[in-house]
Design an enzyme around this catalytic site. Structure first.
Site, PDB file in Angstrom:
ATOM      1  N   GLY A 100     -11.150 -45.137   0.485  1.00 24.91           N
ATOM      2  CA  GLY A 100     -10.299 -45.758   1.492  1.00 24.91           C
ATOM      3  C   GLY A 100     -10.541 -47.240   1.640  1.00 24.91           C
ATOM      4  O   GLY A 100     -10.824 -47.954   0.672  1.00 24.91           O
ATOM      5  N   SER A 101     -10.450 -47.712   2.869  1.00 24.57           N
ATOM      6  CA  SER A 101     -10.452 -49.158   3.123  1.00 24.57           C
ATOM      7  C   SER A 101     -11.779 -49.841   2.865  1.00 24.57           C
ATOM      8  O   SER A 101     -11.854 -51.075   2.894  1.00 24.57           O
ATOM      9  CB  SER A 101      -9.998 -49.432   4.558  1.00 24.57           C
ATOM     10  OG  SER A 101      -8.645 -49.047   4.721  1.00 24.57           O
ATOM     11  N   THR A 102     -12.859 -49.075   2.623  1.00 24.99           N
ATOM     12  CA  THR A 102     -14.101 -49.753   2.223  1.00 24.99           C
ATOM     13  C   THR A 102     -13.880 -50.512   0.914  1.00 24.99           C
ATOM     14  O   THR A 102     -14.555 -51.506   0.647  1.00 24.99           O
ATOM     15  CB  THR A 102     -15.251 -48.748   2.044  1.00 24.99           C
ATOM     16  OG1 THR A 102     -14.866 -47.744   1.098  1.00 24.99           O
ATOM     17  CG2 THR A 102     -15.614 -48.082   3.363  1.00 24.99           C
TER      18      THR A 102
END
Length: 579
Positions: free
Chosen positions: A299-301
């Protein structure tokens, strides 16, 4: 009346000096001292004595030249007596050690009544299969195992039965004092005391198994093997993850604490876990090491790596901006922002607002080939090289197209392990050097020898600034991870899980990737939570609502144990960049 003759009365006179046969000179019968009859009794007794001891000697000789089946069984048992080195944490606390235990065997040729023996043993160990037990006791084998690793109570109960042909053999068994605390790292051994998982298997693969097979590990005082693990921090990470699973009603969770300068794994766990004292638990499909052997879309990591890539390429500066006014439409897909601002965003705003549109445009500025090359360079697309055997290989599209590059920029379309993610993040924080992770102690000098520069120090400085901004600024998605005095920085990641080939709107895989103290980072702390539910009174279950506060709790409890002293001076005074 009948007269009884007197045997001592002389009926006829005898001349003086005449000796009667079998009589003395007074005419009394002689007492015989020895004779043929007594000598025969003595010979019989001697024969019996020799015969009994001959049988005993014969049995000893027979056992000494036992058949192959029996000899093989004893040979295998001798291997079990092999010692294993203790496993210790970095402070000398015992993680694994050998203890002595009794195992039950039978010599079926000496069993008088296999049926009765079976019934008696089943009374002590009712979980044994009756048919299996009877067949073994009724066989013609010289040696068979019946049960390995008995409890003291079971051993005493079998002794009380007094069954001929049943005995015990002392063996070595592995014992893990911490139980589930570090199960996935230490691993476990099989019934023959051979490592089959975790660091136990690593030790065997380094040559210890060969010593066992050669019989050179018996009675040997082996040097303990010290790991990089800190048992205190390990306990804290596991405790906080267990609390988070219960609080957010998640199906699984995991966490890792990594030294950014040496690559040492100080703590790592995954829940649900297992007790290595009961290795059969590891067969449960839900009990897997998600941190190194699980593959996930992070995801957004991944936006942290997208921004670092853009800055390090020189094609994007931290003062640049991207238009996030409208969603991106590409190949039948619409890419939009969660709580989008619908305006032009600066690079720091793209980061703290976690803009999908802004990240996609950062990737577009670098290009498809540059994007793939950068993620490979920082280790996100390659299988890690480390001691732990349970390591998965990341997956990526066979052919990268523009749509792939766009979705990968915000963490969809590539699956990697959380440990890969933590190691790559350490390179963003430590000045730009990728250091392979290790579960053994490693000095900074040793780490420098195996490190590879993957981005510039300037890019690393800028990423530290963005990490801190995302936590310190109330607009940032990671503000719930802040811990007073420890200057935490980080990036959230909320990924929709793939269910039946489609992204689910309800099932999420959340992560928070952090570093502290951010002005001179020493540790990466990464927490993942699988399928969390909204906390009571909350509507959302995003990473900022659950993974971020869990990281904050871990840092709050473990920072002093890790040697990080809190500072309460001017915020950000040591940052090398300011914007």
């Amino acid at each position: 009346m009948m007269r009884v003759p007197n045997p001592f009365k002389r009926n006829k006179p005898v001349a003086a000096g005449t000796m009667l046969p079998d009589c003395d000179h007074f005419g009394r019968p002689r007492r015989h001292r020895g004779g043929p009859k007594n000598r025969s009794r003595f010979v019989i007794a001697m024969g019996l004595f020799v015969g009994i001891y001959g049988v005993i000697g014969g049995r000893l000789v027979m056992w000494g030249v036992a058949p192959t089946e029996s000899a093989a069984a004893y040979g295998a048992a001798d291997k079990i007596m092999s010692d294993r080195p203790d496993l210790l944490d970095r402070n000398g606390e015992v993680l694994a050690t050998d203890i002595k235990t009794a195992s039950l065997f039978a010599e079926p040729r000496r069993i008088i009544d296999p049926d009765e023996a079976s019934e008696l043993l089943l009374g002590v160990m009712p979980d044994l299969d009756p048919k299996w037990l009877y067949r073994r006791l009724a066989s013609n084998a010289g040696f068979v195992w019946l049960r390995r690793e008995l409890t003291p109570g079971q051993q005493q109960a079998v002794l009380d039965l007094g069954i001929p042909g049943i005995g015990f053999r002392t063996e070595k068994r592995r014992f893990y004092p911490g139980g589930t605390t570090a199960g996935f790292i230490v691993g476990h051994t099989n019934v023959d005391n051979q490592g089959t998982a975790g660091m136990e298997k690593y030790i065997d693969d380094q040559g210890y198994r060969a010593l066992q097979d050669a019989g050179l590990a018996v009675g040997t005082d082996l040097e303990p093997v010290k790991l990089s693990l800190d048992l205190r921090v390990q306990h804290i990470v596991r405790d906080e993850l267990a609390a988070a699973m219960a609080r957010y009603k998640a199906i699984a969770a995991g966490g890792v604490v990594l030294d950014v300068h040496t690559g040492e794994v100080v703590a790592m766990t995954s829940l649900p876990d297992y007790d290595p004292n009961q290795p059969s638990q590891a067969l449960d499909k839900d009990r897997m090491n998600r941190m190194s052997a699980g593959l996930y879309e992070m995801g957004s990591t991944f936006k942290a790596f997208t921004t670092a890539m853009a800055l390090d390429s020189g094609k994007v500066k931290i003062t640049d901006s991207f238009d996030a006014t409208r969603p991106i439409r590409m190949g039948g897909f619409t890419i939009s922002d969660f709580h989008g601002k619908r305006r032009v965003l600066s690079v720091p705003e793209v980061f703290i607002y976690s803009s999908n549109i802004g990240s996609a445009k950062e990737a577009e500025a670098v290009g498809i080939e540059g994007h793939q090359e950068f993620l490979t360079r920082v280790g996100l697309l390659s299988r890690m090289t480390t001691e732990l055997p349970e390591v998965a290989t990341p997956t990526q599209p066979k052919v990268w197209k523009q749509i792939n590059s766009v979705t990968i920029s915000f963490g969809h379309g590539v699956s990697t392990t959380p440990l890969n993610t933590a190691v790559a993040a350490a390179a963003l924080m430590n000045g730009g050097k990728l250091i392979p992770p290790t579960f053994l102690p490693r000095s900074r000098a040793e780490a420098e020898a195996v490190a590879t520069r993957v981005l510039s120090e300037k890019t690393s400085d800028e990423m530290r600034y963005l990490f801190r901004l995302n936590v310190a600024d109330q607009r940032g998605s990671g503000n719930k991870a802040d811990v007073t005095g420890y200057r935490v920085g980080g990036k959230t990641g909320t990924a929709n899980k793939v269910v039946n080939g489609r992204y689910s709107d309800t099932k999420k895989f959340n992560a928070f990737l952090s570093a502290f103290p951010i002005d001179n980072p020493r540790y990466i702390v990464l927490v993942v939570i699988d399928e969390p539910k909204p906390e009571d009174g909350q509507y959302y279950a995003t990473a900022g609502m659950n993974a971020a506060p869990t990281v904050g709790n871990i840092i709050r409890r473990s920072a002093t144990l890790l040697g990080v002293r809190p500072e309460f001076g001017d915020e950000g005074k040591s940052l090398l960049v300011s914007y």
